[in-house]
Design a protein around this motif. Structure first.
Motif, mmCIF file in Angstrom:
data_model
loop_
_atom_site.group_PDB
_atom_site.id
_atom_site.type_symbol
_atom_site.label_atom_id
_atom_site.label_comp_id
_atom_site.label_asym_id
_atom_site.label_seq_id
_atom_site.Cartn_x
_atom_site.Cartn_y
_atom_site.Cartn_z
ATOM 1 N N ASP A 13 -8.434 -7.340 0.015
ATOM 2 C CA ASP A 13 -7.917 -8.691 -0.170
ATOM 3 C C ASP A 13 -8.826 -9.547 -1.044
ATOM 4 N N ARG A 14 -8.233 -10.098 -2.089
ATOM 5 C CA ARG A 14 -8.936 -10.951 -3.055
ATOM 6 C C ARG A 14 -9.989 -10.184 -3.852
ATOM 7 N N THR A 15 -9.914 -8.852 -3.803
ATOM 8 C CA THR A 15 -10.742 -8.004 -4.656
ATOM 9 C C THR A 15 -9.833 -7.096 -5.485
ATOM 10 N N LEU A 16 -9.022 -6.290 -4.816
ATOM 11 C CA LEU A 16 -8.047 -5.459 -5.534
ATOM 12 C C LEU A 16 -6.620 -5.949 -5.354
ATOM 13 N N ILE A 17 -6.308 -6.540 -4.189
ATOM 14 C CA ILE A 17 -4.941 -7.024 -3.943
ATOM 15 C C ILE A 17 -4.983 -8.514 -3.619
ATOM 16 N N TYR A 18 -3.862 -9.216 -3.920
ATOM 17 C CA TYR A 18 -3.872 -10.679 -3.853
ATOM 18 C C TYR A 18 -2.574 -11.209 -3.264
ATOM 19 N N SER A 19 -2.720 -12.184 -2.379
ATOM 20 C CA SER A 19 -1.547 -12.917 -1.896
ATOM 21 C C SER A 19 -1.053 -13.835 -3.008
ATOM 22 N N SER A 20 0.142 -14.384 -2.837
ATOM 23 C CA SER A 20 0.672 -15.291 -3.856
ATOM 24 C C SER A 20 -0.238 -16.510 -4.029
ATOM 25 N N THR A 37 4.300 -5.326 -6.091
ATOM 26 C CA THR A 37 4.133 -5.620 -4.668
ATOM 27 C C THR A 37 3.513 -4.413 -3.976
ATOM 28 N N VAL A 38 2.412 -4.621 -3.242
ATOM 29 C CA VAL A 38 1.739 -3.516 -2.556
ATOM 30 C C VAL A 38 1.684 -3.719 -1.037
ATOM 31 N N GLU A 39 2.236 -4.841 -0.558
ATOM 32 C CA GLU A 39 2.300 -5.055 0.883
ATOM 33 C C GLU A 39 3.535 -5.872 1.230
ATOM 34 N N ARG A 44 9.005 -9.411 4.021
ATOM 35 C CA ARG A 44 8.548 -10.363 3.007
ATOM 36 C C ARG A 44 7.376 -9.781 2.225
ATOM 37 N N PRO A 45 7.372 -9.900 0.886
ATOM 38 C CA PRO A 45 6.223 -9.432 0.111
ATOM 39 C C PRO A 45 5.007 -10.307 0.382
ATOM 40 N N LEU A 46 3.865 -9.661 0.588
ATOM 41 C CA LEU A 46 2.649 -10.407 0.917
ATOM 42 C C LEU A 46 1.540 -10.265 -0.114
ATOM 43 N N SER A 47 1.364 -9.065 -0.660
ATOM 44 C CA SER A 47 0.223 -8.829 -1.540
ATOM 45 C C SER A 47 0.653 -8.114 -2.814
ATOM 46 N N TYR A 48 -0.122 -8.379 -3.873
ATOM 47 C CA TYR A 48 0.245 -7.885 -5.198
ATOM 48 C C TYR A 48 -0.992 -7.415 -5.952
ATOM 49 N N MET A 49 -0.740 -6.616 -6.974
ATOM 50 C CA MET A 49 -1.729 -6.343 -8.010
ATOM 51 C C MET A 49 -0.967 -6.270 -9.331
ATOM 52 N N THR A 50 -1.683 -6.373 -10.443
ATOM 53 C CA THR A 50 -0.978 -6.269 -11.705
ATOM 54 C C THR A 50 -0.525 -4.821 -11.910
ATOM 55 N N THR A 70 -12.083 -2.471 4.296
ATOM 56 C CA THR A 70 -11.503 -3.764 4.615
ATOM 57 C C THR A 70 -11.892 -4.264 5.996
ATOM 58 N N THR A 71 -11.810 -5.577 6.166
ATOM 59 C CA THR A 71 -11.987 -6.191 7.477
ATOM 60 C C THR A 71 -10.667 -6.187 8.245
ATOM 61 N N ARG A 72 -9.590 -5.838 7.602
ATOM 62 C CA ARG A 72 -8.298 -5.751 8.272
ATOM 63 C C ARG A 72 -8.347 -4.764 9.440
ATOM 64 N N THR A 73 -7.509 -5.005 10.431
ATOM 65 C CA THR A 73 -7.315 -4.020 11.484
ATOM 66 C C THR A 73 -6.592 -2.808 10.905
ATOM 67 N N ARG A 74 -6.582 -1.739 11.687
ATOM 68 C CA ARG A 74 -5.876 -0.542 11.225
ATOM 69 C C ARG A 74 -4.393 -0.831 10.994
ATOM 70 N N LYS A 75 -3.779 -1.568 11.884
ATOM 71 C CA LYS A 75 -2.359 -1.883 11.740
ATOM 72 C C LYS A 75 -2.104 -2.700 10.475
ATOM 73 N N GLN A 76 -2.960 -3.675 10.208
ATOM 74 C CA GLN A 76 -2.804 -4.495 9.002
ATOM 75 C C GLN A 76 -3.028 -3.670 7.742
ATOM 76 N N TYR A 77 -3.990 -2.752 7.785
ATOM 77 C CA TYR A 77 -4.254 -1.908 6.623
ATOM 78 C C TYR A 77 -3.079 -0.975 6.347
ATOM 79 N N GLN A 78 -2.492 -0.424 7.395
ATOM 80 C CA GLN A 78 -1.479 0.609 7.214
ATOM 81 C C GLN A 78 -0.156 0.085 6.659
ATOM 82 N N ARG A 79 0.012 -1.226 6.577
ATOM 83 C CA ARG A 79 1.228 -1.734 5.937
ATOM 84 C C ARG A 79 1.037 -1.939 4.429
ATOM 85 N N ILE A 80 -0.156 -1.649 3.917
ATOM 86 C CA ILE A 80 -0.415 -1.703 2.476
ATOM 87 C C ILE A 80 -0.003 -0.370 1.855
ATOM 88 N N ASN A 81 0.657 -0.432 0.705
ATOM 89 C CA ASN A 81 1.109 0.763 -0.002
ATOM 90 C C ASN A 81 0.489 0.763 -1.398
#
Length: 272
Positions: A13-20, A37-39, A44-50, A70-81
Motif C-alpha cells: 500500500d502506497r508503495t506498489l499499489i494505491y487507493s483512489s 485494478t488489483v484489489e 468495489r475496486p479499492l487499489s490500483y497500479m498503472t 505488508t502490514t495487512r492481515t492475511r485476509k486483507q492481503y489475499q484479496r489483492i490480485n
C-alpha cells in the motif's frame, strides 16, 4: 537451471499499489496513466497500479524472488490480485505471518509470538489503554489485527497531534512502535518486523542480493536490512527525510512512484 538469486521484498500500500485517494494524479487528465485494478472488496475496486507498473511487476516475478511484504492481515492481503506469477512467499501482519505457497507457516508464527511475549508489553494492555484514551470525536474504529497488533481508523483532521505524541511515548516505554498512515494509526510491538521475516525468506531461498521498498515508518527496518532499497517521495519516511547508506529517496509521488520503484528493482536485478 539455477533459480533467481535476488529477493525483492516490497511493501504494497502506497508503495506498489494505491487507493483512489493516494493516486496523486497531478498531471493533466489527458496524460494520466492507464490504471489496473488489483484489489476489489465487497464488489468495489479499492487499489490500483498503472498498467506499465503491472507489466514491470510481471517481469520482476519471472526474474527474482518477489515477496509481497505488508502490514495487512492475511485476509486483507489475499484479496489483492497482483499481476505476474503467484509469489511463493508473502509476509503479512508486519512479519507476524509468513505465507508459503499461500499457506501459513505455523512454526514461524510461533517463533514470533514467543519473542513478543518475552520482549514487550502484552497486546491487551495496549488495547485497553487505547479504549480508555481514544476520543470518540475522532475515533471511528479500533481493530485488533491477527492478535498481534492494534490499529485505529481516525478522522485525521480531528486527531490531536499532542495525543499521538503522548501515546507514542507511552507505547515506546512498553516496547511498541506507533505509526500514523493516512486515516490509520498503528500500534505494533517493536520486535514484530518485516526485516526479520525478509531475512528468513532470504535464508530459505539462498539469494545473493536483497532489495526492498516502502513508504512508512513500519518499513524503515526493512529498508535498512536490505542490500539496496528505495522509498517514494510521499509517506512517513519522506516526511521524516529518511535516508540510509543503501536507501535511495525517489522524487516521484503517488501511483507513478510505484512504477519508478519497479523500474529500480528490475535495473538492480539486471546489474547484479
Amino acid at each position: 537451471m539455477p533459480g533467481p538469486r535476488v529477493l525483492v521484498a516490497s511493501d504494497l500500500d502506497r508503495t506498489l499499489i494505491y487507493s483512489s485517494a493516494a493516486l496523486a494524479l497531478t498531471m493533466p487528465d489527458a496524460r494520466a496513466p492507464r490504471l489496473l485494478t488489483v484489489e476489489v472488496h465487497e464488489s468495489r475496486p479499492l487499489s490500483y497500479m498503472t498498467e506499465t507498473a503491472a507489466r514491470l511487476l510481471a517481469e520482476l516475478g519471472d526474474t527474482a524472488v518477489f515477496v509481497p511484504t505488508t502490514t495487512r492481515t492475511r485476509k486483507q492481503y489475499q484479496r489483492i490480485n497482483l499481476p505476474g506469477p503467484e509469489p511463493a512467499y508473502a509476509i503479512c501482519a508486519n512479519g507476524g505471518h509468513l505465507l508459503v505457497d499461500g499457506v501459513t507457516d505455523t512454526a514461524w508464527h510461533e517463533r514470533v509470538t514467543a519473542r513478543l511475549a518475552r520482549e514487550c508489553a502484552p497486546l491487551a494492555e495496549v488495547r485497553d489503554h487505547l479504549e480508555a484514551t481514544a476520543d470518540p470525536v475522532w475515533l471511528r474504529k479500533l481493530r485488533v489485527a491477527e492478535e498481534l497488533f492494534v490499529y485505529l481508523v481516525v478522522e485525521r483532521e480531528l486527531l490531536p497531534e499532542e495525543w499521538v505524541k503522548g501515546f507514542a511515548v507511552w507505547a515506546e516505554n512498553r516496547g511498541w512502535t506507533v505509526s500514523l498512515q493516512g486515516r490509520k494509526l498503528y500500534a505494533v510491538p517493536r520486535p514484530l518486523t518485516k526485516s526479520a521475516a525478509m531475512r528468513e525468506v532470504a535464508r530459505r531461498t539462498g539469494v545473493e542480493l536483497t532489495l526492498a521498498a516502502g513508504d512508512s515508518l513500519l518499513d524503515a527496518d526493512l529498508l535498512l536490512a536490505a542490500d539496496r532499497a528505495w522509498r517514494p517521495g510521499h509517506g512517513e519516511l519522506a516526511d521524516e527525510g529518511f535516508v540510509g547508506p543503501t536507501v535511495a529517496a525517489l522524487p516521484e509521488r503517488g501511483v507513478v512512484a510505484g512504477e519508478r520503484i519497479l523500474r529500480e528493482f528490475l535495473r538492480a536485478v539486471r546489474e547484479r
